[in-house]
Design a protein around this motif. Structure first.
Motif, PDB file in Angstrom:
ATOM      1  N   TYR A   1       0.834  -1.208   0.000  1.00  0.00           N
ATOM      2  CA  TYR A   1       0.000   0.000   0.000  1.00  0.00           C
ATOM      3  C   TYR A   1       0.869   1.259   0.000  1.00  0.00           C
ATOM      4  O   TYR A   1       0.600   2.195  -0.764  1.00  0.00           O
ATOM      5  CB  TYR A   1      -0.888   0.022   1.243  1.00  0.00           C
ATOM      6  N   PHE A   2       1.884   1.278   0.865  1.00  0.00           N
ATOM      7  CA  PHE A   2       2.617   2.529   1.107  1.00  0.00           C
ATOM      8  C   PHE A   2       4.100   2.456   0.736  1.00  0.00           C
ATOM      9  O   PHE A   2       4.786   3.466   0.793  1.00  0.00           O
ATOM     10  CB  PHE A   2       2.483   2.922   2.585  1.00  0.00           C
ATOM     11  N   GLY A   3       4.586   1.280   0.362  1.00  0.00           N
ATOM     12  CA  GLY A   3       5.971   1.137  -0.080  1.00  0.00           C
ATOM     13  C   GLY A   3       6.024   0.874  -1.566  1.00  0.00           C
ATOM     14  O   GLY A   3       5.144   1.296  -2.316  1.00  0.00           O
ATOM     15  N   THR A   4       7.042   0.158  -1.968  1.00  0.00           N
ATOM     16  CA  THR A   4       7.211  -0.116  -3.405  1.00  0.00           C
ATOM     17  C   THR A   4       7.153  -1.612  -3.709  1.00  0.00           C
ATOM     18  O   THR A   4       7.554  -2.036  -4.787  1.00  0.00           O
ATOM     19  CB  THR A   4       8.560   0.447  -3.894  1.00  0.00           C
ATOM     20  N   GLU A   5       6.656  -2.403  -2.745  1.00  0.00           N
ATOM     21  CA  GLU A   5       6.559  -3.844  -2.986  1.00  0.00           C
ATOM     22  C   GLU A   5       5.494  -4.138  -4.037  1.00  0.00           C
ATOM     23  O   GLU A   5       4.381  -3.618  -3.966  1.00  0.00           O
ATOM     24  CB  GLU A   5       6.236  -4.587  -1.686  1.00  0.00           C
ATOM     25  N   ARG A   6       5.832  -5.005  -4.980  1.00  0.00           N
ATOM     26  CA  ARG A   6       4.905  -5.357  -6.057  1.00  0.00           C
ATOM     27  C   ARG A   6       4.434  -6.805  -5.858  1.00  0.00           C
ATOM     28  O   ARG A   6       4.902  -7.717  -6.512  1.00  0.00           O
ATOM     29  CB  ARG A   6       5.582  -5.206  -7.409  1.00  0.00           C
ATOM     30  N   LYS A   7       3.568  -7.010  -4.940  1.00  0.00           N
ATOM     31  CA  LYS A   7       3.019  -8.344  -4.727  1.00  0.00           C
ATOM     32  C   LYS A   7       1.516  -8.247  -4.603  1.00  0.00           C
ATOM     33  O   LYS A   7       1.006  -7.370  -3.893  1.00  0.00           O
ATOM     34  CB  LYS A   7       3.605  -8.991  -3.472  1.00  0.00           C
ATOM     35  N   ASN A   8       0.811  -9.144  -5.280  1.00  0.00           N
ATOM     36  CA  ASN A   8      -0.652  -9.174  -5.209  1.00  0.00           C
ATOM     37  C   ASN A   8      -1.066 -10.102  -4.073  1.00  0.00           C
ATOM     38  O   ASN A   8      -1.098 -11.321  -4.237  1.00  0.00           O
ATOM     39  CB  ASN A   8      -1.234  -9.646  -6.539  1.00  0.00           C
TER      40      ASN A   8
ATOM     41  N   LEU B   1      -5.272   5.778   0.324  1.00  0.00           N
ATOM     42  CA  LEU B   1      -5.189   4.362   0.671  1.00  0.00           C
ATOM     43  C   LEU B   1      -5.255   4.124   2.180  1.00  0.00           C
ATOM     44  O   LEU B   1      -5.567   3.008   2.614  1.00  0.00           O
ATOM     45  CB  LEU B   1      -3.887   3.753   0.124  1.00  0.00           C
ATOM     46  N   ILE B   2      -4.964   5.163   2.968  1.00  0.00           N
ATOM     47  CA  ILE B   2      -4.922   4.992   4.430  1.00  0.00           C
ATOM     48  C   ILE B   2      -6.231   4.425   4.979  1.00  0.00           C
ATOM     49  O   ILE B   2      -6.219   3.401   5.681  1.00  0.00           O
ATOM     50  CB  ILE B   2      -4.540   6.318   5.131  1.00  0.00           C
ATOM     51  N   PRO B   3      -7.393   5.055   4.700  1.00  0.00           N
ATOM     52  CA  PRO B   3      -8.638   4.493   5.255  1.00  0.00           C
ATOM     53  C   PRO B   3      -8.971   3.109   4.702  1.00  0.00           C
ATOM     54  O   PRO B   3      -9.569   2.278   5.401  1.00  0.00           O
ATOM     55  CB  PRO B   3      -9.691   5.529   4.856  1.00  0.00           C
ATOM     56  N   ILE B   4      -8.581   2.846   3.449  1.00  0.00           N
ATOM     57  CA  ILE B   4      -8.844   1.532   2.845  1.00  0.00           C
ATOM     58  C   ILE B   4      -7.982   0.476   3.523  1.00  0.00           C
ATOM     59  O   ILE B   4      -8.456  -0.627   3.848  1.00  0.00           O
ATOM     60  CB  ILE B   4      -8.577   1.576   1.329  1.00  0.00           C
TER      61      ILE B   4
ATOM     62  N   ASP C   1      -6.728   0.766   6.532  1.00  0.00           N
ATOM     63  CA  ASP C   1      -7.201   0.646   7.923  1.00  0.00           C
ATOM     64  C   ASP C   1      -8.402  -0.282   8.013  1.00  0.00           C
ATOM     65  O   ASP C   1      -8.573  -1.000   9.006  1.00  0.00           O
ATOM     66  CB  ASP C   1      -7.552   2.032   8.476  1.00  0.00           C
ATOM     67  N   GLU C   2      -9.233  -0.279   6.971  1.00  0.00           N
ATOM     68  CA  GLU C   2     -10.400  -1.158   6.963  1.00  0.00           C
ATOM     69  C   GLU C   2      -9.955  -2.626   6.982  1.00  0.00           C
ATOM     70  O   GLU C   2     -10.515  -3.443   7.739  1.00  0.00           O
ATOM     71  CB  GLU C   2     -11.256  -0.871   5.721  1.00  0.00           C
ATOM     72  N   LEU C   3      -8.950  -2.952   6.168  1.00  0.00           N
ATOM     73  CA  LEU C   3      -8.421  -4.321   6.157  1.00  0.00           C
ATOM     74  C   LEU C   3      -7.713  -4.630   7.473  1.00  0.00           C
ATOM     75  O   LEU C   3      -7.894  -5.713   8.051  1.00  0.00           O
ATOM     76  CB  LEU C   3      -7.450  -4.485   4.986  1.00  0.00           C
ATOM     77  N   LYS C   4      -6.943  -3.668   7.947  1.00  0.00           N
ATOM     78  CA  LYS C   4      -6.206  -3.848   9.202  1.00  0.00           C
ATOM     79  C   LYS C   4      -7.168  -4.060  10.370  1.00  0.00           C
ATOM     80  O   LYS C   4      -6.953  -4.944  11.223  1.00  0.00           O
ATOM     81  CB  LYS C   4      -5.321  -2.618   9.440  1.00  0.00           C
ATOM     82  N   ASN C   5      -8.241  -3.281  10.426  1.00  0.00           N
ATOM     83  CA  ASN C   5      -9.232  -3.415  11.501  1.00  0.00           C
ATOM     84  C   ASN C   5      -9.978  -4.741  11.409  1.00  0.00           C
ATOM     85  O   ASN C   5     -10.363  -5.325  12.429  1.00  0.00           O
ATOM     86  CB  ASN C   5     -10.217  -2.245  11.456  1.00  0.00           C
ATOM     87  N   PHE C   6     -10.189  -5.212  10.170  1.00  0.00           N
ATOM     88  CA  PHE C   6     -10.841  -6.515   9.986  1.00  0.00           C
ATOM     89  C   PHE C   6      -9.955  -7.621  10.557  1.00  0.00           C
ATOM     90  O   PHE C   6     -10.437  -8.553  11.200  1.00  0.00           O
ATOM     91  CB  PHE C   6     -11.125  -6.761   8.502  1.00  0.00           C
ATOM     92  N   TYR C   7      -8.647  -7.518  10.307  1.00  0.00           N
ATOM     93  CA  TYR C   7      -7.688  -8.461  10.898  1.00  0.00           C
ATOM     94  C   TYR C   7      -7.859  -8.477  12.413  1.00  0.00           C
ATOM     95  O   TYR C   7      -7.936  -9.550  13.040  1.00  0.00           O
ATOM     96  CB  TYR C   7      -6.264  -8.036  10.554  1.00  0.00           C
ATOM     97  N   ALA C   8      -7.881  -7.261  13.001  1.00  0.00           N
ATOM     98  CA  ALA C   8      -7.949  -7.156  14.462  1.00  0.00           C
ATOM     99  C   ALA C   8      -9.276  -7.695  14.989  1.00  0.00           C
ATOM    100  O   ALA C   8      -9.324  -8.432  15.986  1.00  0.00           O
ATOM    101  CB  ALA C   8      -7.757  -5.704  14.874  1.00  0.00           C
ATOM    102  N   LYS C   9     -10.350  -7.334  14.321  1.00  0.00           N
ATOM    103  CA  LYS C   9     -11.686  -7.777  14.749  1.00  0.00           C
ATOM    104  C   LYS C   9     -11.805  -9.297  14.681  1.00  0.00           C
ATOM    105  O   LYS C   9     -12.397  -9.924  15.574  1.00  0.00           O
ATOM    106  CB  LYS C   9     -12.743  -7.126  13.860  1.00  0.00           C
TER     107      LYS C   9
END
Length: 354
Positions: free
Chosen positions: A94-101, A332-335, A337-345
């Motif tokens: 999301y925030f670096g330069t890694e190219r992985k799907n 991309l931050i809120p998007i 965070d949505e995935l990150k929060n889903f992980y936590a939940k």
């Protein structure tokens, strides 16, 4: 809860463990039963000594009996794949330069739990729930797909612009070096032009002097020859009081003796004329060279200005793409965070890879 399943008309076929023949050391990864997190246990030599020329592909969580191990050279376990670390791995996409799907990772997890559901060796409800969870992660990950694509395109553009800028910079450095060399040559050409001009002035003055001296020199040798010739008959019949005739002849003779080997103004006059012609031709040649040199210097200065302008354009393009990347990251931050929060939940745990 929405369940995502793979459509298969043969409900259980292909999901139960099974033996597969393999000969001559074939690649196990060529079989569709081999998955990303598969693990091979060698049983030949441990559970039996005779080669069976087959392996056993186990279903997820399937208990493997000694009988199965005794009838296969290898047991291939279908292990549970790990979720990617949302903070240490996915965030770099999301925030670096890694190219992985990472959607592929979530899909791998979903498919594993579908095989787990179909294999019948684990809780069906849990397997369905895990399929939903993995599919939801893939869905949330997909929400940022377009922005990640735009960001990655901008990163590629920056690399391209930087490569182009590097090439332009090389051209600029080369043009500056050639300009410096020509400017030094231009100074020498101007000095040479002035030297030729001074030499031409000197030879023009010398020619003027030789023009004057040539007339006198010619008459000197002509008169001396005439005087000497005229005295020859007089000396032959000279009278008592004409002893001075020999002395007069001696003067004429001194002038005429060796006159062909002496410095002759007439010869200098001819050489000076030739030198002046050569000087003029050389001056004309270097005048043309000087003009060409100055025109080339103007061209190089124009080229340098264009290259410098091109570099500024590339810098502007790079800055615009960097700004676009930062804008994408902000969106991309809120998007994320949505995935990150889903992980936590969901309490998704990341299994450390050995």
């Amino acid at each position: 809860m929405k369940i995502f399943s793979i459509n298969n008309s043969n409900f259980n076929q292909g999901f139960k463990g099974k033996y597969v023949s393999i000969r001559h050391g074939g690649d196990l990864k060529q079989f569709p039963e081999w998955h990303k997190n598969s693990y091979a246990e060698t049983t030949l030599g441990a559970y039996h000594e005779d080669q069976k020329n087959r392996v056993y592909f186990a279903s997820p969580m399937e208990p493997i009996s000694d009988n199965i191990k005794e009838n296969a050279d290898k047991i291939i376990y279908d292990n549970e794949p790990s979720y990617p670390d949302v903070n240490k791995e996915v965030s770099r996409n999301y925030f670096g330069t890694e190219r992985k799907n990472y959607k592929d990772d979530f899909e791998e997890i979903r498919k594993y739990y579908y095989r787990r559901e179909m294999g019948g060796f684990a809780s069906v409800e849990e397997a369905k729930y895990q399929q939903w969870q993995a599919a939801e992660c893939a869905r949330l990950y997909d929400k940022g797909g377009h922005l990640r694509y735009v960001k990655e395109q901008a990163e590629d553009n920056i690399k391209s612009f930087e490569n182009e800028k590097a090439e332009i910079t090389k051209g600029l450095d080369s043009a500056k070096a050639e300009l410096k060399g020509l400017e030094d040559i231009s100074v020498r050409l101007e000095k040479h032009h002035q030297n030729l001009k001074e030499m031409k002035k000197f030879h023009s003055e010398l020619l003027a002097e030789t023009e004057k001296g040539n007339v006198n020199e010619t008459m000197l040798y002509v008169d001396a020859k005439s005087g000497k010739d005229a005295l020859e008959s007089k000396i032959a019949s000279k009278r008592k009081h004409e002893t001075f005739l020999d002395d007069v002849k001696s003067v004429y003779s001194d002038i005429r003796d060796g006159w062909q080997d002496e410095y002759r103004i007439v010869g200098t006059r001819e050489n000076t004329k030739k030198d002046l012609e050569k000087l003029q031709a050389t001056q004309d040649k270097f005048e043309a060279i000087k003009e060409k040199c100055n025109e080339t210097i103007k061209m190089l200065n124009t080229t340098i200005e264009k290259l410098q302008a091109n570099i500024k354009t590339k810098d502007k393009q790079i800055a615009e793409k960097k700004s676009l990347i930062e804008d994408c990251k902000a969106k991309l931050i809120p998007i994320f965070d949505e995935l990150k929060n889903f992980y936590a939940k969901q309490g998704i745990k990341v299994i450390k890879k050995v």
